[in-house]
Design a protein around this motif. Structure first.
Motif, PDB file in Angstrom:
ATOM      1  N   GLN A 151       9.066   6.602  11.599  1.00  0.00           N
ATOM      2  CA  GLN A 151       8.016   7.326  10.872  1.00  0.00           C
ATOM      3  C   GLN A 151       6.754   7.469  11.726  1.00  0.00           C
ATOM      4  O   GLN A 151       6.156   8.545  11.786  1.00  0.00           O
ATOM      5  N   VAL A 152       6.356   6.380  12.364  1.00  0.00           N
ATOM      6  CA  VAL A 152       5.123   6.403  13.158  1.00  0.00           C
ATOM      7  C   VAL A 152       5.291   7.305  14.371  1.00  0.00           C
ATOM      8  O   VAL A 152       4.403   8.099  14.698  1.00  0.00           O
ATOM      9  N   ASP A 165      -0.716   0.719   3.387  1.00  0.00           N
ATOM     10  CA  ASP A 165      -1.297  -0.453   2.733  1.00  0.00           C
ATOM     11  C   ASP A 165      -1.198  -1.572   3.755  1.00  0.00           C
ATOM     12  O   ASP A 165      -0.080  -1.997   4.124  1.00  0.00           O
ATOM     13  N   TYR A 166      -2.346  -2.013   4.243  1.00  0.00           N
ATOM     14  CA  TYR A 166      -2.358  -2.951   5.364  1.00  0.00           C
ATOM     15  C   TYR A 166      -2.860  -4.315   4.929  1.00  0.00           C
ATOM     16  O   TYR A 166      -3.945  -4.446   4.361  1.00  0.00           O
ATOM     17  N   PHE A 167      -2.071  -5.347   5.220  1.00  0.00           N
ATOM     18  CA  PHE A 167      -2.436  -6.715   4.860  1.00  0.00           C
ATOM     19  C   PHE A 167      -3.240  -7.345   5.984  1.00  0.00           C
ATOM     20  O   PHE A 167      -2.783  -7.437   7.131  1.00  0.00           O
ATOM     21  N   SER A 168      -4.453  -7.774   5.662  1.00  0.00           N
ATOM     22  CA  SER A 168      -5.309  -8.450   6.626  1.00  0.00           C
ATOM     23  C   SER A 168      -5.040  -9.944   6.572  1.00  0.00           C
ATOM     24  O   SER A 168      -5.257 -10.579   5.531  1.00  0.00           O
ATOM     25  N   MET A 169      -4.580 -10.509   7.668  1.00  0.00           N
ATOM     26  CA  MET A 169      -4.258 -11.930   7.704  1.00  0.00           C
ATOM     27  C   MET A 169      -5.521 -12.773   7.518  1.00  0.00           C
ATOM     28  O   MET A 169      -5.498 -13.804   6.848  1.00  0.00           O
ATOM     29  N   SER A 170      -6.651 -12.340   8.099  1.00  0.00           N
ATOM     30  CA  SER A 170      -7.882 -13.137   8.024  1.00  0.00           C
ATOM     31  C   SER A 170      -8.467 -13.141   6.610  1.00  0.00           C
ATOM     32  O   SER A 170      -8.994 -14.150   6.151  1.00  0.00           O
ATOM     33  N   ARG A 171      -8.400 -11.982   5.911  1.00  0.00           N
ATOM     34  CA  ARG A 171      -8.972 -11.906   4.561  1.00  0.00           C
ATOM     35  C   ARG A 171      -7.956 -12.182   3.463  1.00  0.00           C
ATOM     36  O   ARG A 171      -8.328 -12.432   2.321  1.00  0.00           O
ATOM     37  N   GLY A 172      -6.688 -12.109   3.797  1.00  0.00           N
ATOM     38  CA  GLY A 172      -5.640 -12.406   2.827  1.00  0.00           C
ATOM     39  C   GLY A 172      -5.468 -11.345   1.753  1.00  0.00           C
ATOM     40  O   GLY A 172      -4.959 -11.648   0.667  1.00  0.00           O
ATOM     41  N   VAL A 173      -5.877 -10.118   2.016  1.00  0.00           N
ATOM     42  CA  VAL A 173      -5.754  -9.034   1.032  1.00  0.00           C
ATOM     43  C   VAL A 173      -5.215  -7.786   1.736  1.00  0.00           C
ATOM     44  O   VAL A 173      -5.336  -7.631   2.955  1.00  0.00           O
ATOM     45  N   ALA A 174      -4.624  -6.884   0.933  1.00  0.00           N
ATOM     46  CA  ALA A 174      -4.127  -5.614   1.443  1.00  0.00           C
ATOM     47  C   ALA A 174      -5.084  -4.501   1.030  1.00  0.00           C
ATOM     48  O   ALA A 174      -5.581  -4.485  -0.098  1.00  0.00           O
ATOM     49  N   THR A 175      -5.367  -3.584   1.940  1.00  0.00           N
ATOM     50  CA  THR A 175      -6.235  -2.452   1.632  1.00  0.00           C
ATOM     51  C   THR A 175      -5.508  -1.158   1.982  1.00  0.00           C
ATOM     52  O   THR A 175      -4.647  -1.126   2.869  1.00  0.00           O
ATOM     53  N   HIS A 176      -5.876  -0.093   1.255  1.00  0.00           N
ATOM     54  CA  HIS A 176      -5.269   1.210   1.517  1.00  0.00           C
ATOM     55  C   HIS A 176      -6.057   1.933   2.600  1.00  0.00           C
ATOM     56  O   HIS A 176      -7.288   1.981   2.557  1.00  0.00           O
ATOM     57  N   TRP A 185       1.687   0.685  20.422  1.00  0.00           N
ATOM     58  CA  TRP A 185       1.360  -0.206  21.532  1.00  0.00           C
ATOM     59  C   TRP A 185       2.111  -1.511  21.338  1.00  0.00           C
ATOM     60  O   TRP A 185       2.052  -2.110  20.246  1.00  0.00           O
ATOM     61  N   PHE A 186       2.837  -1.967  22.351  1.00  0.00           N
ATOM     62  CA  PHE A 186       3.609  -3.210  22.268  1.00  0.00           C
ATOM     63  C   PHE A 186       2.919  -4.258  23.123  1.00  0.00           C
ATOM     64  O   PHE A 186       2.720  -4.061  24.321  1.00  0.00           O
ATOM     65  N   HIS A 187       2.539  -5.362  22.493  1.00  0.00           N
ATOM     66  CA  HIS A 187       1.796  -6.404  23.208  1.00  0.00           C
ATOM     67  C   HIS A 187       2.178  -7.761  22.645  1.00  0.00           C
ATOM     68  O   HIS A 187       2.156  -7.979  21.423  1.00  0.00           O
ATOM     69  N   GLN A 188       2.557  -8.669  23.544  1.00  0.00           N
ATOM     70  CA  GLN A 188       2.911 -10.036  23.160  1.00  0.00           C
ATOM     71  C   GLN A 188       3.869 -10.050  21.973  1.00  0.00           C
ATOM     72  O   GLN A 188       3.627 -10.684  20.941  1.00  0.00           O
ATOM     73  N   ASP A 189       4.972  -9.313  22.119  1.00  0.00           N
ATOM     74  CA  ASP A 189       6.080  -9.305  21.169  1.00  0.00           C
ATOM     75  C   ASP A 189       5.753  -8.640  19.834  1.00  0.00           C
ATOM     76  O   ASP A 189       6.474  -8.841  18.849  1.00  0.00           O
ATOM     77  N   THR A 190       4.680  -7.876  19.761  1.00  0.00           N
ATOM     78  CA  THR A 190       4.289  -7.246  18.505  1.00  0.00           C
ATOM     79  C   THR A 190       4.037  -5.755  18.717  1.00  0.00           C
ATOM     80  O   THR A 190       3.423  -5.367  19.706  1.00  0.00           O
ATOM     81  N   PHE A 191       4.517  -4.942  17.767  1.00  0.00           N
ATOM     82  CA  PHE A 191       4.219  -3.507  17.779  1.00  0.00           C
ATOM     83  C   PHE A 191       2.920  -3.265  17.008  1.00  0.00           C
ATOM     84  O   PHE A 191       2.746  -3.750  15.883  1.00  0.00           O
ATOM     85  N   TYR A 192       2.021  -2.519  17.635  1.00  0.00           N
ATOM     86  CA  TYR A 192       0.753  -2.167  16.997  1.00  0.00           C
ATOM     87  C   TYR A 192       0.627  -0.653  16.915  1.00  0.00           C
ATOM     88  O   TYR A 192       1.110   0.083  17.774  1.00  0.00           O
ATOM     89  N   LEU A 193      -0.049  -0.212  15.868  1.00  0.00           N
ATOM     90  CA  LEU A 193      -0.430   1.185  15.720  1.00  0.00           C
ATOM     91  C   LEU A 193      -1.911   1.299  16.058  1.00  0.00           C
ATOM     92  O   LEU A 193      -2.741   0.624  15.441  1.00  0.00           O
ATOM     93  N   LEU A 205      -6.813  -1.087  15.275  1.00  0.00           N
ATOM     94  CA  LEU A 205      -5.495  -1.573  15.666  1.00  0.00           C
ATOM     95  C   LEU A 205      -4.826  -2.196  14.446  1.00  0.00           C
ATOM     96  O   LEU A 205      -5.436  -2.995  13.735  1.00  0.00           O
ATOM     97  N   PHE A 206      -3.553  -1.836  14.191  1.00  0.00           N
ATOM     98  CA  PHE A 206      -2.823  -2.348  13.030  1.00  0.00           C
ATOM     99  C   PHE A 206      -1.472  -2.909  13.482  1.00  0.00           C
ATOM    100  O   PHE A 206      -0.682  -2.197  14.108  1.00  0.00           O
ATOM    101  N   ALA A 207      -1.223  -4.199  13.176  1.00  0.00           N
ATOM    102  CA  ALA A 207       0.082  -4.793  13.473  1.00  0.00           C
ATOM    103  C   ALA A 207       1.113  -4.161  12.538  1.00  0.00           C
ATOM    104  O   ALA A 207       0.968  -4.215  11.318  1.00  0.00           O
ATOM    105  N   LEU A 208       2.150  -3.585  13.107  1.00  0.00           N
ATOM    106  CA  LEU A 208       3.085  -2.812  12.297  1.00  0.00           C
ATOM    107  C   LEU A 208       3.841  -3.681  11.294  1.00  0.00           C
ATOM    108  O   LEU A 208       4.199  -3.214  10.215  1.00  0.00           O
TER     109      LEU A 208
END
Length: 326
Positions: A151-152, A165-176, A185-193, A205-208
């Motif tokens: 899709q991306v 809908d993106y979940f923020s690990m630091s805030r513990g909530v999802a926002t639209h 972008w692939f960095h340290q074993d993670t795909f980012y948008l 930057l959004f961790a997929l």
């Protein structure tokens, strides 16, 4: 002679013979590899016994050894034989992508490479591979993420916005969010948008794997023609973004050797200390990630500047000590 050293030397002999149009004498190979010609003869004999297509020609009273190359095998790929061998040998290093369509495609490619190489070459690489092990490291399981990656990629290609809908690990909530996707972008074993976030009105930057829902919208966008993902991420000490800050961290002699042997950041500067320590300096984006990097080194690292990084590290250490107090 250790088995790994022998195989490594034989690999270099194969590379040297393929690269040479005329071939090479045992003496020339011995000079290239800084070993005795008797060792070269033993290696050449071992390679012949293993099935490698070696042959000799006499010229000017000398014997020159040659090996059939990719062109003589009429391989269907525009790669040299050593490039194909290196690609096949690297298969164990691709395990970090397991669970994605990218890994499946690479596995298919490597099977085709294996079918292209002469049997003696793959047998030799399998033997060489037994001398090298790829250590386990933490990774994210990406099983089932293929559809989201597709899709991306499609949205980037068609320049269409995505709703997530993106979940923020630091805030513990999802926002639209509505995002104009620029790059994966692939960095340290993670795909980012990487894309322009309409909510924040800035490139973010959004961790997929933390995108809980993703839909491709009808709205289109025009991506900046000069956008460079690597330049955008260069200041970061990993993936975090923030205000540029100049840091200076002193590492004592017990850790200095480890600091010297790597490039930790594109802007780094190392200043040697008379007692064997080293001062690491760099301009990074924010202090969050470099704070945890400093903590990783324990008492061997001391933040010299800026003061707010020094304070942040001290507060973290106090909190850690509190976890172990009676």
């Amino acid at each position: 002679m250790a088995r790994g050293d022998q195989l490594s030397r034989q690999w270099k002999i194969i590379q040297s013979l393929i690269a040479s149009a005329r071939g090479k004498s045992a003496g020339e190979l011995a000079g290239d590899l800084d070993c005795h010609s008797r060792t070269i003869y033993r290696d050449l004999e071992a390679l012949q016994q293993a099935g490698f297509p070696l042959f000799t020609e006499q010229e000017g009273g000398k014997t020159y050894w040659s090996i059939l190359d990719a062109g003589k095998h009429q391989m269907p790929l525009p790669l040299s034989l050593t490039e194909l061998m290196a690609l096949y040998f690297s298969r164990d290093m691709l395990q970090v992508l397991r669970g994605t369509v990218i890994h499946e495609s690479l596995e298919t490619l490597l099977e085709k490479v294996k079918a292209t190489l002469p049997p003696a070459y793959t047998q030799y690489l399998d033997a060489l591979g037994q001398t090298v092990e790829i250590g386990f490291k933490a990774y994210k399981p990406y099983d089932g993420i293929e559809a989201r990656l597709d899709q991306v990629r499609s949205a980037i290609r068609e320049q269409r916005c995505v709703d997530i809908d993106y979940f923020s690990m630091s805030r513990g909530v999802a926002t639209h969010r509505r995002v104009a996707p620029y790059r994966l972008w692939f960095h340290q074993d993670t795909f980012y948008l990487i894309g322009f976030c309409h909510f924040r009105q800035a490139v973010r930057l959004f961790a997929l794997d933390r995108v809980e829902r993703l839909e491709v919208a009808e709205e289109t966008f025009q991506a900046p023609s000069d956008f460079d993902a690597n330049a955008f991420m260069q200041a970061s000490f990993g993936v975090f973004q923030g205000e540029a800050v100049r840091v200076r961290i002193r590492f004592d002699s017990t850790a200095a050797g480890y600091i010297r042997e790597k490039i930790w950041h594109p802007t780094q500067e190392l200043t040697e200390e008379t007692d064997g320590g080293v001062i690491f300096g760099a301009e990074v984006a924010g202090i969050d990630e470099i704070k945890y990097w400093v903590l990783k080194w324990g008492a061997a690292a001391t933040v010299l500047s800026p003061s707010h990084l020094r304070l942040a590290v001290a507060e973290e250490i106090r909190a850690m000590a509190g976890n172990y107090s009676s």
